[in-house]
Design a protein around this motif. Structure first.
Motif, mmCIF file in Angstrom:
data_model
loop_
_atom_site.group_PDB
_atom_site.id
_atom_site.type_symbol
_atom_site.label_atom_id
_atom_site.label_comp_id
_atom_site.label_asym_id
_atom_site.label_seq_id
_atom_site.Cartn_x
_atom_site.Cartn_y
_atom_site.Cartn_z
ATOM 1 N N GLU A 50 -6.270 -16.646 -1.058
ATOM 2 C CA GLU A 50 -6.676 -15.925 0.374
ATOM 3 C C GLU A 50 -6.174 -14.587 0.704
ATOM 4 O OE1 GLU A 50 -4.888 -19.028 3.087
ATOM 5 O OE2 GLU A 50 -5.607 -20.411 1.762
ATOM 6 N N ALA A 51 -7.175 -13.945 1.150
ATOM 7 C CA ALA A 51 -6.949 -12.605 1.564
ATOM 8 C C ALA A 51 -6.422 -12.574 2.963
ATOM 9 C CB ALA A 51 -8.305 -11.671 1.239
ATOM 10 N N PRO A 52 -5.359 -12.056 3.067
ATOM 11 C CA PRO A 52 -4.787 -11.823 4.626
ATOM 12 C C PRO A 52 -5.549 -10.897 5.161
ATOM 13 C CG PRO A 52 -3.009 -11.505 2.883
ATOM 14 C CD PRO A 52 -4.466 -11.453 2.170
ATOM 15 N N LYS A 98 0.523 -7.782 5.527
ATOM 16 C CA LYS A 98 0.713 -9.141 4.776
ATOM 17 C C LYS A 98 0.080 -8.900 3.213
ATOM 18 C CE LYS A 98 2.184 -12.255 7.626
ATOM 19 N NZ LYS A 98 3.426 -12.690 7.330
ATOM 20 N N ARG A 99 -0.705 -8.022 3.057
ATOM 21 C CA ARG A 99 -1.581 -7.818 1.830
ATOM 22 C C ARG A 99 -0.357 -7.060 1.053
ATOM 23 N NH1 ARG A 99 -7.239 -5.363 3.451
ATOM 24 N NH2 ARG A 99 -8.101 -7.532 4.320
ATOM 25 N N TYR A 100 0.173 -6.115 1.620
ATOM 26 C CA TYR A 100 1.453 -5.225 1.127
ATOM 27 C C TYR A 100 2.592 -6.229 0.665
ATOM 28 C CZ TYR A 100 -0.491 -0.632 1.500
ATOM 29 O OH TYR A 100 -1.356 0.418 1.503
ATOM 30 N N GLU A 101 2.833 -7.250 1.500
ATOM 31 C CA GLU A 101 4.020 -8.222 1.449
ATOM 32 C C GLU A 101 3.770 -9.026 0.239
ATOM 33 O OE1 GLU A 101 6.166 -11.704 3.661
ATOM 34 O OE2 GLU A 101 4.807 -10.820 4.821
ATOM 35 N N ARG A 102 2.588 -9.568 -0.064
ATOM 36 C CA ARG A 102 2.040 -10.208 -1.371
ATOM 37 C C ARG A 102 2.227 -9.360 -2.464
ATOM 38 N NH1 ARG A 102 -2.756 -14.177 0.187
ATOM 39 N NH2 ARG A 102 -1.718 -15.448 1.955
ATOM 40 N N LEU A 103 1.733 -8.188 -2.425
ATOM 41 C CA LEU A 103 1.981 -7.132 -3.568
ATOM 42 C C LEU A 103 3.212 -6.980 -3.850
ATOM 43 C CD1 LEU A 103 -0.913 -4.465 -3.437
ATOM 44 C CD2 LEU A 103 -0.461 -6.460 -5.270
ATOM 45 N N TYR A 104 4.219 -6.753 -3.027
ATOM 46 C CA TYR A 104 5.528 -6.695 -2.999
ATOM 47 C C TYR A 104 6.081 -7.747 -3.986
ATOM 48 C CZ TYR A 104 10.435 -5.979 -2.153
ATOM 49 O OH TYR A 104 11.932 -6.062 -2.002
ATOM 50 N N ASP A 105 5.854 -8.888 -3.369
ATOM 51 C CA ASP A 105 6.319 -10.153 -4.038
ATOM 52 C C ASP A 105 6.118 -10.248 -5.479
ATOM 53 O OD1 ASP A 105 7.592 -11.307 -1.457
ATOM 54 O OD2 ASP A 105 5.900 -12.533 -1.028
ATOM 55 N N PHE A 106 4.590 -9.857 -5.609
ATOM 56 C CA PHE A 106 4.253 -9.663 -7.148
ATOM 57 C C PHE A 106 4.977 -8.927 -7.761
ATOM 58 C CE2 PHE A 106 -0.021 -9.557 -9.502
ATOM 59 C CZ PHE A 106 0.373 -10.539 -10.360
ATOM 60 N N ILE A 163 -7.270 -9.881 -3.062
ATOM 61 C CA ILE A 163 -6.431 -9.883 -1.690
ATOM 62 C C ILE A 163 -6.917 -9.009 -0.612
ATOM 63 C CG2 ILE A 163 -4.387 -11.259 -2.452
ATOM 64 C CD1 ILE A 163 -2.568 -8.531 -1.932
ATOM 65 N N GLY A 164 -7.842 -8.187 -1.047
ATOM 66 C CA GLY A 164 -8.707 -7.291 0.155
ATOM 67 C C GLY A 164 -8.302 -5.729 -0.140
ATOM 68 N N PHE A 165 -7.515 -5.143 -1.199
ATOM 69 C CA PHE A 165 -7.850 -3.709 -1.111
ATOM 70 C C PHE A 165 -8.727 -3.570 -1.877
ATOM 71 C CE2 PHE A 165 -3.071 -5.007 -1.089
ATOM 72 C CZ PHE A 165 -2.680 -3.854 -0.140
ATOM 73 N N SER A 166 -9.248 -2.038 -1.449
ATOM 74 C CA SER A 166 -10.505 -1.342 -2.441
ATOM 75 C C SER A 166 -9.840 -1.123 -3.550
ATOM 76 C CB SER A 166 -10.972 -0.328 -1.390
ATOM 77 O OG SER A 166 -9.864 0.879 -1.446
#
Length: 142
Positions: free
Chosen positions: A67-69, A74-82, A107-110
């Motif tokens: 799911e793409a936030p 939230k996208r940065y938070e998921r990458l940070y977790d990763f 997750i939606g980054f270009s």
């Protein structure tokens, strides 16, 4: 019942969701090849995924959506977790970088932003940042 419903503990749930997303990314082209399998095995260990969880996630008929936030934070938070997961062993290899790129795109980054964010994140997590970048981070902390 989805496997994620078995867990109330947010960290365990988040780790399992990350693992399921990684497995889905690796299988996106139909098959998981040996190098992808090795990366998945390393993440399984890093994320403390049990045998039962692994079997459930890796079923061919199980497709866990990524799911793409909507919110960029939230996208940065998921990458940070990763990245925290990846750097649990204090290193990153090319296969992991490739998987992070796929994840960032999913997750939606270009592509351009994903490449820049990944490069910066690797520098931060490895401690290889320039003094100017360090000062910028210090000046802009909350």
């Amino acid at each position: 019942m989805p496997i994620l419903d078995l867990y109330n503990h947010s960290e365990k749930r988040r780790n399992l969701a990350h693992f399921a997303a990684l497995a889905s990314l690796a299988a996106v082209d139909g098959e998981i090849n040996p190098p992808e399998s090795e990366v998945i095995a390393r993440f399984r260990s890093k994320l403390d995924i049990s045998d039962a969880e692994y079997k459930e996630v890796m079923k061919k008929d199980n497709k866990y959506p990524i799911e793409a936030p909507f919110e960029v934070e939230k996208r940065y938070e998921r990458l940070y977790d990763f990245f925290r997961i990846i750097f649990a062993d204090h290193s990153i290899d090319q296969e992991e970088i490739d998987l992070v790129m796929k994840y960032a795109l999913a997750i939606g980054f270009s592509p351009a932003v994903a490449k820049k964010v990944i490069k910066s994140s690797i520098a931060i997590f490895t401690g290889n940042i320039a003094f100017e970048e360090y000062m910028y981070l210090m000046d802009n902390r909350k």
